[in-house]
Design a protein around this motif. Structure first.
Motif, PDB file in Angstrom:
ATOM      1  N   GLY A  63       0.808  -1.214   0.000  1.00 33.02           N
ATOM      2  CA  GLY A  63       0.000   0.000   0.000  1.00 33.02           C
ATOM      3  C   GLY A  63       0.840   1.261   0.000  1.00 33.02           C
ATOM      4  N   THR A  64       2.085   1.155  -0.420  1.00 31.15           N
ATOM      5  CA  THR A  64       3.028   2.270  -0.396  1.00 31.15           C
ATOM      6  C   THR A  64       3.724   2.403  -1.740  1.00 31.15           C
ATOM      7  N   GLU A  65       3.848   3.629  -2.228  1.00 31.48           N
ATOM      8  CA  GLU A  65       4.643   3.861  -3.432  1.00 31.48           C
ATOM      9  C   GLU A  65       6.111   3.749  -3.049  1.00 31.48           C
ATOM     10  N   LEU A  66       6.845   2.914  -3.758  1.00 34.26           N
ATOM     11  CA  LEU A  66       8.249   2.691  -3.453  1.00 34.26           C
ATOM     12  C   LEU A  66       9.104   3.682  -4.228  1.00 34.26           C
ATOM     13  N   ASP A  67       9.602   4.697  -3.542  1.00 38.02           N
ATOM     14  CA  ASP A  67      10.453   5.712  -4.151  1.00 38.02           C
ATOM     15  C   ASP A  67      11.891   5.221  -4.118  1.00 38.02           C
ATOM     16  N   LEU A  68      12.404   4.853  -5.270  1.00 39.13           N
ATOM     17  CA  LEU A  68      13.741   4.275  -5.360  1.00 39.13           C
ATOM     18  C   LEU A  68      14.835   5.308  -5.564  1.00 39.13           C
ATOM     19  N   SER A  69      14.481   6.564  -5.693  1.00 39.63           N
ATOM     20  CA  SER A  69      15.455   7.591  -6.050  1.00 39.63           C
ATOM     21  C   SER A  69      16.552   7.777  -5.004  1.00 39.63           C
ATOM     22  N   ALA A  70      16.285   7.465  -3.765  1.00 40.32           N
ATOM     23  CA  ALA A  70      17.280   7.675  -2.705  1.00 40.32           C
ATOM     24  C   ALA A  70      18.207   6.476  -2.525  1.00 40.32           C
ATOM     25  N   LEU A  71      17.974   5.425  -3.290  1.00 41.41           N
ATOM     26  CA  LEU A  71      18.769   4.213  -3.117  1.00 41.41           C
ATOM     27  C   LEU A  71      19.707   3.995  -4.292  1.00 41.41           C
ATOM     28  N   ASP A  72      20.782   3.287  -4.031  1.00 41.06           N
ATOM     29  CA  ASP A  72      21.771   2.941  -5.041  1.00 41.06           C
ATOM     30  C   ASP A  72      21.322   1.656  -5.740  1.00 41.06           C
ATOM     31  N   LEU A  73      21.458   1.589  -7.050  1.00 38.95           N
ATOM     32  CA  LEU A  73      21.059   0.392  -7.788  1.00 38.95           C
ATOM     33  C   LEU A  73      21.797  -0.849  -7.309  1.00 38.95           C
ATOM     34  N   GLU A  74      22.999  -0.680  -6.777  1.00 33.56           N
ATOM     35  CA  GLU A  74      23.739  -1.827  -6.267  1.00 33.56           C
ATOM     36  C   GLU A  74      23.020  -2.474  -5.089  1.00 33.56           C
ATOM     37  N   ASP A  75      22.151  -1.702  -4.423  1.00 38.11           N
ATOM     38  CA  ASP A  75      21.362  -2.249  -3.322  1.00 38.11           C
ATOM     39  C   ASP A  75      20.438  -3.360  -3.807  1.00 38.11           C
ATOM     40  N   PHE A  76      20.151  -3.386  -5.092  1.00 40.07           N
ATOM     41  CA  PHE A  76      19.220  -4.356  -5.648  1.00 40.07           C
ATOM     42  C   PHE A  76      19.921  -5.539  -6.300  1.00 40.07           C
ATOM     43  N   ALA A  77      21.234  -5.625  -6.161  1.00 32.35           N
ATOM     44  CA  ALA A  77      21.995  -6.684  -6.824  1.00 32.35           C
ATOM     45  C   ALA A  77      21.570  -8.077  -6.364  1.00 32.35           C
ATOM     46  N   THR A  78      21.264  -8.207  -5.085  1.00 35.02           N
ATOM     47  CA  THR A  78      20.782  -9.483  -4.570  1.00 35.02           C
ATOM     48  C   THR A  78      19.373  -9.301  -4.029  1.00 35.02           C
ATOM     49  N   LEU A  79      18.655 -10.384  -3.927  1.00 34.80           N
ATOM     50  CA  LEU A  79      17.303 -10.292  -3.382  1.00 34.80           C
ATOM     51  C   LEU A  79      17.338  -9.908  -1.903  1.00 34.80           C
ATOM     52  N   GLY A  80      18.393 -10.297  -1.192  1.00 25.61           N
ATOM     53  CA  GLY A  80      18.549  -9.863   0.198  1.00 25.61           C
ATOM     54  C   GLY A  80      18.722  -8.362   0.289  1.00 25.61           C
ATOM     55  N   GLY A  81      19.514  -7.794  -0.609  1.00 31.10           N
ATOM     56  CA  GLY A  81      19.686  -6.343  -0.656  1.00 31.10           C
ATOM     57  C   GLY A  81      18.390  -5.645  -1.019  1.00 31.10           C
ATOM     58  N   LEU A  82      17.628  -6.258  -1.912  1.00 32.43           N
ATOM     59  CA  LEU A  82      16.332  -5.697  -2.294  1.00 32.43           C
ATOM     60  C   LEU A  82      15.394  -5.667  -1.093  1.00 32.43           C
ATOM     61  N   VAL A  83      15.387  -6.738  -0.309  1.00 30.07           N
ATOM     62  CA  VAL A  83      14.542  -6.783   0.886  1.00 30.07           C
ATOM     63  C   VAL A  83      14.927  -5.653   1.841  1.00 30.07           C
ATOM     64  N   LYS A  84      16.217  -5.487   2.082  1.00 26.23           N
ATOM     65  CA  LYS A  84      16.682  -4.423   2.986  1.00 26.23           C
ATOM     66  C   LYS A  84      16.326  -3.044   2.442  1.00 26.23           C
ATOM     67  N   SER A  85      16.428  -2.860   1.131  1.00 22.97           N
ATOM     68  CA  SER A  85      16.096  -1.575   0.518  1.00 22.97           C
ATOM     69  C   SER A  85      14.618  -1.264   0.665  1.00 22.97           C
ATOM     70  N   ILE A  86      13.780  -2.252   0.447  1.00 24.68           N
ATOM     71  CA  ILE A  86      12.338  -2.059   0.599  1.00 24.68           C
ATOM     72  C   ILE A  86      12.014  -1.728   2.049  1.00 24.68           C
ATOM     73  N   GLU A  87      12.696  -2.404   2.954  1.00 20.18           N
ATOM     74  CA  GLU A  87      12.496  -2.114   4.383  1.00 20.18           C
ATOM     75  C   GLU A  87      12.850  -0.655   4.675  1.00 20.18           C
ATOM     76  N   LYS A  88      13.963  -0.153   4.132  1.00 25.32           N
ATOM     77  CA  LYS A  88      14.360   1.261   4.337  1.00 25.32           C
ATOM     78  C   LYS A  88      13.293   2.203   3.797  1.00 25.32           C
ATOM     79  N   ILE A  89      12.787   1.911   2.612  1.00 20.80           N
ATOM     80  CA  ILE A  89      11.780   2.757   1.991  1.00 20.80           C
ATOM     81  C   ILE A  89      10.516   2.793   2.845  1.00 20.80           C
ATOM     82  N   LEU A  90      10.100   1.621   3.322  1.00 18.76           N
ATOM     83  CA  LEU A  90       8.871   1.550   4.092  1.00 18.76           C
ATOM     84  C   LEU A  90       9.008   2.213   5.468  1.00 18.76           C
ATOM     85  N   LYS A  91      10.222   2.243   5.998  1.00 16.57           N
ATOM     86  CA  LYS A  91      10.441   2.888   7.286  1.00 16.57           C
ATOM     87  C   LYS A  91      10.458   4.403   7.176  1.00 16.57           C
ATOM     88  N   ALA A  92      10.753   4.908   5.983  1.00 13.17           N
ATOM     89  CA  ALA A  92      10.904   6.367   5.787  1.00 13.17           C
ATOM     90  C   ALA A  92       9.597   7.098   6.003  1.00 13.17           C
TER      91      ALA A  92
END
Length: 92
Positions: A63-92
């Motif tokens: 239920g949240t728009e995921l704004d990826l602009s503040a994250l580095d694309l390397e954060d998405f290299a692994t699915l674990g990194g993607l999970v952590k990135s989504i967690e950061k976005i949702l906490k913001a």
């Protein structure tokens, strides 16, 4: 899994729910994982269109728009990194 994560109530324990959402998405695409999902290379599993579909899927589930602009694309290299990135976005 239709539960949405309210931003104000998001906690670290919800990381497992994000992983479950990923598994649900990939399961719908017929993609199964042997071993740990965390170390899987995101772009060996899906292409760029699949990545956009995944983001849309996660936005619908959280239920949240995921704004990826503040994250580095390397954060998405692994699915674990993607999970952590989504967690950061949702906490913001």
């Amino acid at each position: 899994m239709d539960r949405k994560i309210p931003r104000t109530q998001f906690t670290k324990k919800d990381r497992a729910m994000i992983q479950q959402m990923l598994l649900e998405f990939f399961g719908e695409k017929g993609i199964a994982f042997e071993g740990e999902i965390q170390s899987a290379n995101t772009f060996e599993v899906i292409d760029s269109m699949g990545f956009l579909e995944l983001l849309n899927f996660l936005e619908q589930r959280t239920g949240t728009e995921l704004d990826l602009s503040a994250l580095d694309l390397e954060d998405f290299a692994t699915l674990g990194g993607l999970v952590k990135s989504i967690e950061k976005i949702l906490k913001a």
